[in-house]
Design an enzyme around this catalytic site. Structure first.
Site, PDB file in Angstrom:
ATOM      1  N   ASP A   1       3.448   7.763   7.319  1.00  0.00           N
ATOM      2  CA  ASP A   1       4.102   7.608   5.927  1.00  0.00           C
ATOM      3  C   ASP A   1       4.465   9.136   5.592  1.00  0.00           C
ATOM      4  O   ASP A   1       3.438  10.021   6.054  1.00  0.00           O
ATOM      5  CB  ASP A   1       3.410   7.089   4.417  1.00  0.00           C
TER       6      ASP A   1
HETATM    7  C1  BGC Z   1       6.380   7.007   0.691  1.00  0.00           C
HETATM    8  C2  BGC Z   1       7.980   6.000   1.903  1.00  0.00           C
HETATM    9  C3  BGC Z   1       8.895   7.430   1.474  1.00  0.00           C
HETATM   10  C4  BGC Z   1       8.582   8.681   1.917  1.00  0.00           C
HETATM   11  C5  BGC Z   1       9.251   9.621   2.410  1.00  0.00           C
HETATM   12  C6  BGC Z   1       6.585   8.012   0.529  1.00  0.00           C
HETATM   13  O1  BGC Z   1       5.623   8.410  -0.699  1.00  0.00           O
HETATM   14  O2  BGC Z   1       5.932   5.872   0.672  1.00  0.00           O
HETATM   15  O3  BGC Z   1       7.879   4.900   1.706  1.00  0.00           O
HETATM   16  O4  BGC Z   1       9.812   6.663   2.548  1.00  0.00           O
HETATM   17  O5  BGC Z   1       7.648   9.187   0.999  1.00  0.00           O
HETATM   18  O6  BGC Z   1       9.730   9.872   0.951  1.00  0.00           O
END
Ligand code: BGC
Length: 795
Positions: free
Chosen positions: A290
């Site tokens: 993530d």
């Molecule tokens: C989130 C993800 C997301 C990523 C990209 C993160 O803060 O937890 O779910 O895909 O950002 O935007």
């Protein structure tokens, strides 16, 4: 174990890939046999390619570039503004290596890209689809797959390669701010919905990323929180949905979560990322972090050692090089990760340099979003047939949420759609409405709305308090009660990424002004013998126990995307007979939620943020808890009313090969009859009570479900439910095995998790069956931590 051909998904990009082969000079096929473009084919291509890359080029692949559009990404072609990240490409003109960067974009409710671009008058809106919780309430895998097909079409048409969705965490606690992105409190429903979404999206030749693997079931201090739980808890509840999606849909990618599990970041856990995911489940796709997750600033190499391939948005190339120089990381490990990445890259539209149309059929997709939203909404209460509301009925519409209608939650799960049809607009398009009331609420909203800045690169949103029942509103209510035929009160709740909700008035509980509105409207309308219906345009579960008895009907609309207002009106008018059922329990109070004592965690270092989050209820999450410990709920998991009624007859076992072990299954059937007066669909569910020999078990567990087609009054359909041994099995920590215990099993084919009125069919197993062996000691509690102090909810 070798990967079998049945697990491989061929991608029909042969012509374009042949072209790509010419471009990169490595796709030649010398034999006359037709090329099967399955995962083995792409992996072979990736292995050939990786052998030609330098270490620096391989490290570029592992290290996502900076956040935001083309922020230093290598070899971006046909950029897409507003994507969340990239996989760096490789460009070496001297010998013709031309691997374009891949574009990765959120998210679960639809493609999140910028609607506008610099120096470009065209718009790039995407469809805002119903949120995950609402889609899951459909209990309709075909519907969800068709939403996925349309969502994936937008991914493809707008030139994105991999969607960062679906979200598959478990709704452990109703206050998780991100529950809207997730499907359910139940892993089977989560897994089936996730698999349907992955298959739908990927049918367009683009990728998906199931996320967040695993245990990201709360947002408070999400980057540091340490989930403490038993391996059985994690395997049976929190991992199983991911396992089902991997098994049934083989997504291109999976995203690890922010949190720690039993003391170590998930993205540093070799047992989770390599032993469970790759070795046990045979996941052969790409594992990414993530965004900015874990100890990436200091120890990125640990994520690679654990088996993670791509670090987003890492900029960790130098750091990884130093780890190699220091002997902490080997080039072989980097090569392995690069092969995983390239295997997916080679399937992608960018790699094949496919043309981008930028013109998905947004009109057709809006119609599908509306249909999916309406069909999935859950009719919680409908006393004396308060709904459907006749088209000629005059409607008095109350509540600020009819103006400030929420299409979805906030954060990376938001979508830049053309707009949102409000509930006020939806009602006005179907019924004669009280214009004075709509003007009153419109004016109140304009005067009192508050803007909240967007986070995580997403748009902000407006909130507005409910109007107090003062003299002006009291007068409007009195007039409406005498002039209109029915009252509709819309209540809304917004929430999203980065924060959890609270068990307080105005959030989980109704605010005082909302309670006053329900009281005033109900008293006035009931005094005239007229009905009151509440529409819940909410992000997640709220309390209903304190007020449901005051109103005649409750429609749980959740957030149906850009067409929310139309979808609500379709159900209220009866144009669509709702067939949604709850994918999560509505508890009697927040205090009755088994994780309410532990959520959102304990502050162990006194900095005001929770650090340790005990999974105190073990496997007894949601209805597993309420049914096992005989706790009353407001509305049980799986529950939902219809404008018609259904009969369940002839439950039977069609076949039973469970004794065969891992490959075995049991098939059940039942006949569903529309016993009411209008056409409708019914979602039937199979709950199993299993024998307890070595292992304690929830009293009932969902093991299969199916939905009828639209049945006209009197029509019947025989539904069939297949339960594979692997789904029926429980996890035995002592032996590290998934097992079926011997004894008598009861199968309830039931309209909801309240099986009290259902006679089960039974079957027996004469001996224990081992379905599969797993990695010894994986996900174990930290040494010195006693299971009995962690799991306090036990039978
Ligand atoms: C989130 C993800 C997301 C990523 C990209 C993160 O803060 O937890 O779910 O895909 O950002 O935007």
């Amino acid at each position: 174990m070798p990967i079998t051909t049945t697990r491989m998904k061929a991608v029909s990009l042969s012509v374009s890939l042949a072209l790509a082969g010419i471009l990169v000079g490595c796709n030649q096929n010398d034999s006359d046999a037709p090329i099967v473009k399955d995962d083995a084919y792409y992996r072979a291509q990736a292995e050939t390619m990786v052998a030609r890359l330098t270490l620096a080029e391989k490290l570029d692949l592992l290290s996502g570039p900076g956040y935001g559009s083309a922020n230093g990404a290598v070899n971006v072609k046909q950029d897409v503004a507003g994507v969340a990240g990239y996989i760096n490409g490789v460009s070496r003109s001297a010998d013709g290596i031309d691997i374009p960067a891949l574009k990765l974009a959120d998210g679960p409710a639809g493609l999140r890209i910028s609607a506008n671009r610099d120096d470009d008058s065209a718009t790039y809106h995407a469809t805002a689809w119903p949120i995950g919780s609402l889609l899951a309430s459909s209990w309709d895998v075909e519907l969800v797959e068709s939403v996925g097909e349309a969502m994936g079409d937008e991914v493809r048409q707008y030139g994105v390669d991999i969607l960062l969705a679906p979200g598959m965490n478990i709704q452990r606690n109703p206050l998780n701010g991100r529950n809207f992105e997730y499907y359910s409190e139940d892993p089977l429903l989560t897994g089936k919905m996730g698999a349907a979404m992955v298959n739908g999206v990927e049918s367009n030749g683009v990728g998906t990323t199931i996320k967040h693997f695993f245990g990201n079931n709360s947002e408070t201090n999400r980057n540091q929180i340490n989930d403490i739980g038993e391996p059985r808890t994690f395997r049976e509840i929190y991992l199983r949905g991911f396992q089902i999606a991997v098994d049934e849909a083989q997504p291109w990618a999976i995203m690890t979560s922010y949190n720690k599990v039993n003391g170590t970041y998930v993205n540093e856990r070799r047992d989770a990322v390599t032993e469970v995911l790759r070795d046990e489940w045979q996941f052969d796709g790409l594992v990414m972090s993530d965004w900015f997750a874990g100890d990436v600033a200091n120890n990125a190499y640990k994520q690679v050692l654990a088996g993670q391939d791509l670090i987003e948005p890492g900029n960790v190339k130098e750091q990884l090089q130093q780890s190699i120089d220091h002997g902490d990381l080997s080039e072989a490990k980097v090569t392995e990760a690069a092969i995983h990445i390239l295997t997916q890259v080679m399937k992608s539209p960018s790699y094949s340099q496919l043309a981008v149309s930028n013109s998905p059929d947004l009109t057709a997709h809006a119609a599908l979003a509306r249909q999916a939203g309406a069909e999935s909404m859950v009719l919680l209460r409908n006393e004396a047939a308060a709904m459907p509301i006749a088209a000629t009925s005059k409607v008095a519409s109350f509540g600020i949420n009819q103006i400030n209608t929420y299409k979805g939650g906030t954060g990376s799960g938001d979508v830049n759609a053309t707009g949102t049809t409000t509930i006020a607009q939806g009602l006005a398009s179907r019924f004669p409405v009280n214009g004075a009331l709509q003007s009153y609420y419109g004016d109140f909203y304009e005067a009192n709305k508050v803007y909240h800045e967007g986070q995580f690169g997403s748009k902000g949103f407006y909130s507005c308090t409910e109007a107090a029942v003062g003299p002006e509103l009291t007068g409007l209510i009195a007039t409406a009660a005498s002039e209109q035929d029915v009252a509709v009160i819309s209540l809304g709740r917004q929430a999203g990424e980065g924060a959890d909700r609270s068990n307080s008035k105005g959030d989980y509980l109704l605010g005082d002004d909302e309670t006053a509105l329900i009281d005033a409207v109900s008293n006035a309308f009931h005094a005239q013998g007229k009905k009151v219906v509440v529409v819940l345009n909410v992000n997640g579960v709220i309390d209903t126990a304190e007020w449901s008895h005051k109103v005649d009907g409750i429609l749980l609309a959740y957030m149906a995307g850009q067409e929310t207002g139309h979808a609500v009106a379709d159900v209220l008018s009866g144009a669509v007979n709702p067939s949604g059922k709850l994918a999560q329990s509505f508890p009697q109070s927040y205090a009755s939620v088994p994780s309410s004592t532990s959520f959102p965690g304990e502050d162990t270092d006194g900095d005001g943020e929770p650090d340790d989050l005990y999974y105190n209820e073990g496997i007894y999450v949601g209805y597993r808890y309420y049914s096992t410990f005989d706790k009353a709920v407001s509305y049980p998991f799986g529950f939902g009313l219809s404008y018609t009624s259904f009969g369940y007859t002839s439950p039977a076992i069609a076949s039973n090969t469970l004794a065969d072990g891992a490959a075995g299954s049991i098939v059940l059937t039942a006949t569903i009859t529309n016993t009411g007066g209008v056409a409708g669909k019914e979602a039937a569910q199979v709950y199993i009570t299993a024998p307890e020999v070595k292992l304690k078990k929830p009293t009932i567990e969902l093991k299969a479900f199916a939905k009828t087609k639209q049945l006209t009054p009197g029509a019947t359909e025989q539904l069939s439910f297949t339960i594979p041994a692997s789904i029926l099995a429980s996890f035995d920590e002592a032996s590290n095995q998934w097992i079926l215990e011997p004894g008598s099993y009861s199968a309830y084919i039931s309209p909801s998790s309240d099986v009290s009125a259902t006679t089960p069919v039974t079957f027996k197993l004469s001996k224990e069956i081992v379905v599969s062996n797993t990695t010894a000691g994986a996900l174990a509690l930290p040494s010195g931590v006693d299971a009995a102090t962690v799991t306090t909810v036990t039978k």
